[in-house]
Write a protein that holds these residues in place. Structure first.
Motif, PDB file in Angstrom:
ATOM      1  N   ILE A   1       0.833  -1.204   0.000  1.00  0.00           N
ATOM      2  CA  ILE A   1       0.000   0.000   0.000  1.00  0.00           C
ATOM      3  C   ILE A   1       0.866   1.252   0.000  1.00  0.00           C
ATOM      4  O   ILE A   1       0.539   2.261  -0.629  1.00  0.00           O
ATOM      5  N   THR A   2       2.024   1.192   0.673  1.00  0.00           N
ATOM      6  CA  THR A   2       2.946   2.329   0.643  1.00  0.00           C
ATOM      7  C   THR A   2       3.470   2.566  -0.767  1.00  0.00           C
ATOM      8  O   THR A   2       3.513   3.709  -1.244  1.00  0.00           O
ATOM      9  N   ALA A   3       3.846   1.488  -1.444  1.00  0.00           N
ATOM     10  CA  ALA A   3       4.342   1.617  -2.819  1.00  0.00           C
ATOM     11  C   ALA A   3       3.256   2.164  -3.733  1.00  0.00           C
ATOM     12  O   ALA A   3       3.536   3.011  -4.598  1.00  0.00           O
ATOM     13  N   ALA A   4       2.021   1.709  -3.558  1.00  0.00           N
ATOM     14  CA  ALA A   4       0.932   2.185  -4.406  1.00  0.00           C
ATOM     15  C   ALA A   4       0.697   3.676  -4.222  1.00  0.00           C
ATOM     16  O   ALA A   4       0.514   4.419  -5.201  1.00  0.00           O
ATOM     17  N   VAL A   5       0.729   4.141  -2.977  1.00  0.00           N
ATOM     18  CA  VAL A   5       0.527   5.568  -2.707  1.00  0.00           C
ATOM     19  C   VAL A   5       1.639   6.404  -3.324  1.00  0.00           C
ATOM     20  O   VAL A   5       1.384   7.454  -3.947  1.00  0.00           O
ATOM     21  N   LEU A   6       2.870   5.956  -3.176  1.00  0.00           N
ATOM     22  CA  LEU A   6       4.001   6.700  -3.743  1.00  0.00           C
ATOM     23  C   LEU A   6       3.901   6.785  -5.264  1.00  0.00           C
ATOM     24  O   LEU A   6       4.196   7.832  -5.859  1.00  0.00           O
ATOM     25  N   MET A   7       3.475   5.695  -5.900  1.00  0.00           N
ATOM     26  CA  MET A   7       3.359   5.717  -7.357  1.00  0.00           C
ATOM     27  C   MET A   7       2.207   6.606  -7.811  1.00  0.00           C
ATOM     28  O   MET A   7       2.292   7.260  -8.861  1.00  0.00           O
ATOM     29  N   LEU A   8       1.132   6.651  -7.044  1.00  0.00           N
ATOM     30  CA  LEU A   8       0.031   7.553  -7.384  1.00  0.00           C
ATOM     31  C   LEU A   8       0.472   9.006  -7.256  1.00  0.00           C
ATOM     32  O   LEU A   8       0.119   9.848  -8.099  1.00  0.00           O
ATOM     33  N   VAL A   9       1.248   9.319  -6.222  1.00  0.00           N
ATOM     34  CA  VAL A   9       1.777  10.676  -6.071  1.00  0.00           C
ATOM     35  C   VAL A   9       2.715  11.005  -7.230  1.00  0.00           C
ATOM     36  O   VAL A   9       2.679  12.123  -7.781  1.00  0.00           O
ATOM     37  N   ALA A  10       3.538  10.041  -7.641  1.00  0.00           N
ATOM     38  CA  ALA A  10       4.439  10.261  -8.777  1.00  0.00           C
ATOM     39  C   ALA A  10       3.655  10.526 -10.056  1.00  0.00           C
ATOM     40  O   ALA A  10       4.016  11.405 -10.843  1.00  0.00           O
ATOM     41  N   ALA A  11       2.578   9.777 -10.276  1.00  0.00           N
ATOM     42  CA  ALA A  11       1.745   9.997 -11.459  1.00  0.00           C
ATOM     43  C   ALA A  11       1.137  11.391 -11.440  1.00  0.00           C
ATOM     44  O   ALA A  11       1.062  12.071 -12.480  1.00  0.00           O
ATOM     45  N   LEU A  12       0.712  11.851 -10.255  1.00  0.00           N
ATOM     46  CA  LEU A  12       0.143  13.195 -10.135  1.00  0.00           C
ATOM     47  C   LEU A  12       1.184  14.253 -10.439  1.00  0.00           C
ATOM     48  O   LEU A  12       0.905  15.256 -11.114  1.00  0.00           O
ATOM     49  N   LEU A  13       2.409  14.058  -9.958  1.00  0.00           N
ATOM     50  CA  LEU A  13       3.479  15.017 -10.225  1.00  0.00           C
ATOM     51  C   LEU A  13       3.786  15.105 -11.719  1.00  0.00           C
ATOM     52  O   LEU A  13       3.991  16.195 -12.256  1.00  0.00           O
TER      53      LEU A  13
END
Length: 317
Positions: free
Chosen positions: A180-192
């Protein structure tokens, strides 16, 4: 301006451009999250099967897409929006992390579902690489390009140092926490990546031919220094694959813990980081002495420009 005359502000020149700052943060988060997934999956698969062969399969299913799609991913990055490719790839990677989380919560009888998810994860990474390598060249002016190269490399090195340790610690809490931590980080990266303004990019419109597909290979073969460097790197990657078996050896040790394997994996990273820092510093001074060649406006080396400005060499269009 020499290295001694370089002011502290010049060392961070690339970060004066907000699009590059967003790109740099997204690249760091994506690599960091990928390291977390890699460590967590390795431990989970070995805990599930206790078969070292399955650890090799974990690496193969992530690597094969990059090998099989090598002639496609660069062409796609040249013909479609690189921001779009990076965003979609990050979202797919986040979806794969969520899929691994759901599989973990449901319970696994065997590793096959994990291998299927990792294959999709590898496909997303195969498309993310050329697009990300090409995009950052469009985000800074030519005078700050060398500085951007150094910081771009530093983002990867830092993430590969701290990512495995974080992955082991999170897996120590639970596999679900890591995913879940990895998923959140990747979603933030996609937003950036999505917030990066659309840069000027000349999209290839001519029909792909076998000549354009293999142009990169011909260029590498013609430039012996590049060929030698890539060949050495390939052997280094091949031999470093033995680190995948660290999970087995750590699990068989009397004092084994989830943090032991990632710590072992990241043990060589500080030395690599120091070496990369030295190389990037030298490269920055080296590149500043040359103007981009007309054939490929972002190509920083004083050798002949490649036949086409493909995504594999970070072409500024």
């Amino acid at each position: 301006m020499t290295a001694e005359q370089t002011s502290p502000d010049q060392r961070y020149a690339a970060f004066r451009h907000r699009p590059f700052l967003s790109y740099w943060a997204a690249r760091f988060l994506t690599t960091f999250a990928t390291m977390i997934v890699s460590v967590a999956v390795g431990w989970q698969v070995y805990d599930l099967t206790r078969d070292p062969f399955d650890l090799g399969i974990v690496g193969i299913v992530q690597f094969l897409p990059s090998l099989l799609l090598v002639l496609v991913t660069g062409v796609v990055a040249d013909r479609f929006g690189r921001r779009l490719i990076m965003t979609l790839s990050s979202l797919i990677e986040a979806g794969c992390a969520v899929a691994l989380l759901l599989l973990t919560l449901r319970g696994l009888a065997g590793p096959l579902p994990i291998f299927v998810v990792l294959a999709m994860f590898g496909i997303a990474r195969a498309f993310y690489g050329p697009a990300s390598s090409s995009l950052f060249a469009n985000l800074v002016p030519p005078e700050d390009f060398a500085n951007a190269i150094a910081w771009n490399s530093s983002a990867w090195q830092t993430a590969t140092i701290v990512g495995p340790v974080a992955g082991g610690l999170l897996y120590g809490l639970s596999a679900g926490t890591a995913y879940i931590t990895a998923a959140v980080l990747m979603l933030v990266a996609a937003l950036l990546v999505f917030t990066i303004p659309k840069p000027a990019q000349q999209t290839a419109t001519d029909k792909p031919t076998m000549e354009t597909l293999f142009a990169g290979f011909r260029y590498i073969w013609s430039e012996k220094i590049v060929l030698g460097a890539i060949s050495l790197d390939l052997f280094a990657v091949l031999l470093s694959g033995a680190s995948a078996c660290c999970a087995r050896h750590r699990a068989s040790a009397p004092s084994a813990s989830q943090s032991g394997w990632p710590a072992t994996r990241s043990a060589t990273m500080p030395a690599r980081s120091c070496w990369a820092s030295s190389v990037c510093s030298a490269l920055s001074r080296f590149c500043s002495a040359f103007q981009p060649s007309p054939g490929c406006q972002s190509w920083p080396l004083p050798c002949s420009a490649p036949p086409t400005c493909s995504a594999s060499i970070s072409a500024r269009r």
